[in-house]
Write a protein that holds these residues in place. Structure first.
Motif, short mmCIF file in Angstrom:
data_model
loop_
_atom_site.label_atom_id
_atom_site.label_comp_id
_atom_site.label_asym_id
_atom_site.label_seq_id
_atom_site.Cartn_x
_atom_site.Cartn_y
_atom_site.Cartn_z
N ALA A 37 11.25 0.41 -1.85
CA ALA A 37 12.24 1.39 -2.31
C ALA A 37 12.75 2.29 -1.18
N VAL A 38 11.89 2.56 -0.19
CA VAL A 38 12.28 3.49 0.88
C VAL A 38 12.55 2.78 2.22
N ASN A 39 12.48 1.45 2.21
CA ASN A 39 12.75 0.65 3.41
C ASN A 39 11.79 0.95 4.56
N LEU A 40 10.50 0.96 4.23
CA LEU A 40 9.44 1.08 5.23
C LEU A 40 8.40 0.02 4.93
N SER A 41 7.47 -0.19 5.86
CA SER A 41 6.36 -1.11 5.60
C SER A 41 5.32 -0.39 4.74
N PRO A 42 4.50 -1.14 3.99
CA PRO A 42 3.43 -0.51 3.23
C PRO A 42 2.49 0.32 4.11
N ALA A 43 2.22 -0.16 5.33
CA ALA A 43 1.34 0.59 6.24
C ALA A 43 1.97 1.93 6.62
N ALA A 44 3.27 1.93 6.86
CA ALA A 44 3.97 3.18 7.20
C ALA A 44 3.96 4.15 6.03
N VAL A 45 4.11 3.63 4.81
CA VAL A 45 4.05 4.47 3.62
C VAL A 45 2.66 5.09 3.50
N GLN A 46 1.62 4.28 3.71
CA GLN A 46 0.25 4.79 3.63
C GLN A 46 0.01 5.88 4.67
N ARG A 47 0.46 5.68 5.89
CA ARG A 47 0.30 6.69 6.94
C ARG A 47 1.01 7.99 6.55
N ARG A 48 2.20 7.88 6.02
CA ARG A 48 2.96 9.07 5.64
C ARG A 48 2.29 9.79 4.47
N ILE A 49 1.81 9.07 3.49
CA ILE A 49 1.12 9.70 2.36
C ILE A 49 -0.14 10.40 2.85
N THR A 50 -0.91 9.74 3.69
CA THR A 50 -2.13 10.35 4.24
C THR A 50 -1.79 11.61 5.03
N ALA A 51 -0.73 11.57 5.82
CA ALA A 51 -0.32 12.74 6.61
C ALA A 51 0.14 13.88 5.70
N MET A 52 0.86 13.55 4.63
CA MET A 52 1.31 14.59 3.69
C MET A 52 0.14 15.20 2.93
N GLU A 53 -0.87 14.39 2.62
CA GLU A 53 -2.09 14.93 1.99
C GLU A 53 -2.82 15.87 2.95
N ALA A 54 -2.95 15.45 4.21
CA ALA A 54 -3.64 16.26 5.21
C ALA A 54 -2.91 17.58 5.46
N ALA A 55 -1.58 17.55 5.40
CA ALA A 55 -0.77 18.75 5.64
C ALA A 55 -0.69 19.65 4.41
N GLY A 56 -1.19 19.17 3.27
CA GLY A 56 -1.12 19.98 2.05
C GLY A 56 0.19 19.85 1.30
N ILE A 57 1.08 18.97 1.76
CA ILE A 57 2.34 18.74 1.06
C ILE A 57 2.05 18.08 -0.28
N ILE A 58 1.17 17.07 -0.26
CA ILE A 58 0.65 16.50 -1.50
C ILE A 58 -0.67 17.22 -1.75
N ALA A 59 -0.68 18.09 -2.75
CA ALA A 59 -1.86 18.93 -3.01
C ALA A 59 -2.96 18.18 -3.73
N ARG A 60 -2.60 17.36 -4.71
CA ARG A 60 -3.59 16.62 -5.51
C ARG A 60 -2.93 15.41 -6.14
#
Length: 162
Positions: A37-60
């Protein structure tokens, strides 16, 4: 329950925002579907989600449960006015409301009211017992007013992401 926000180490970019739009609707969306849907690889999506969790952007990541499915019939919106607005009084009230499981949401507000709470209870008897503990017999509370919801018309959790 509101959590303390982290100071976000980075601003979400367009890919992050696109990912957030999808996972806010369903956090269990397979990463390959998000990636397509966002035109990225699954690995890139996983890295971005993990980074957003670490930054507190995704709280829970949570499951949203339908109160009716658990026979929780009463949704009450409660305005609470404290006896005073000293820091110790406000902090004590915040701690109490934060740790009370029936309090689904709690907002410290302006405008003559100290707090607005959303409380979910099994029935009116349970709600009455809770109000005695939280408000009527609480020396911090000057008064409170309850609005009982007739219908939960909209209880959205997703934020609008530009």
């Amino acid at each position: 329950m509101a959590q303390k926000r982290n100071s976000h180490s980075r601003e979400p970019d367009g890919f992050d925002r696109a990912i957030l739009r999808i996972v806010q609707q369903d956090a269990k969306t397979p990463q390959r579907v998000v990636a397509e849907a966002v035109n990225l690889s699954p690995a890139a999506v996983q890295r971005r989600i993990t980074a957003m969790e670490a930054a507190g952007i995704i709280a829970r990541n949570v499951a949203i449960v339908d109160p009716e499915a658990l026979s929780l019939a009463i949704t009450a919106i409660v305005e609470v006015r404290l006896r005073d607005e000293r820091a110790a009084t406000v902090d004590a009230a915040k701690a109490l409301f934060r740790t009370t499981m029936d309090v689904q949401q709690c907002y410290y507000v302006t405008g003559g009211i100290s707090f607005v709470l959303v409380i979910i209870s099994r029935d009116m008897r349970s709600y009455e017992a809770l109000t005695r503990t939280l408000f009527a017999e609480n020396e911090l509370v000057a008064d409170y007013r309850t609005l009982v919801a007739l219908d939960r018309v909209k209880t959205e959790t997703a934020l609008v992401i530009a």
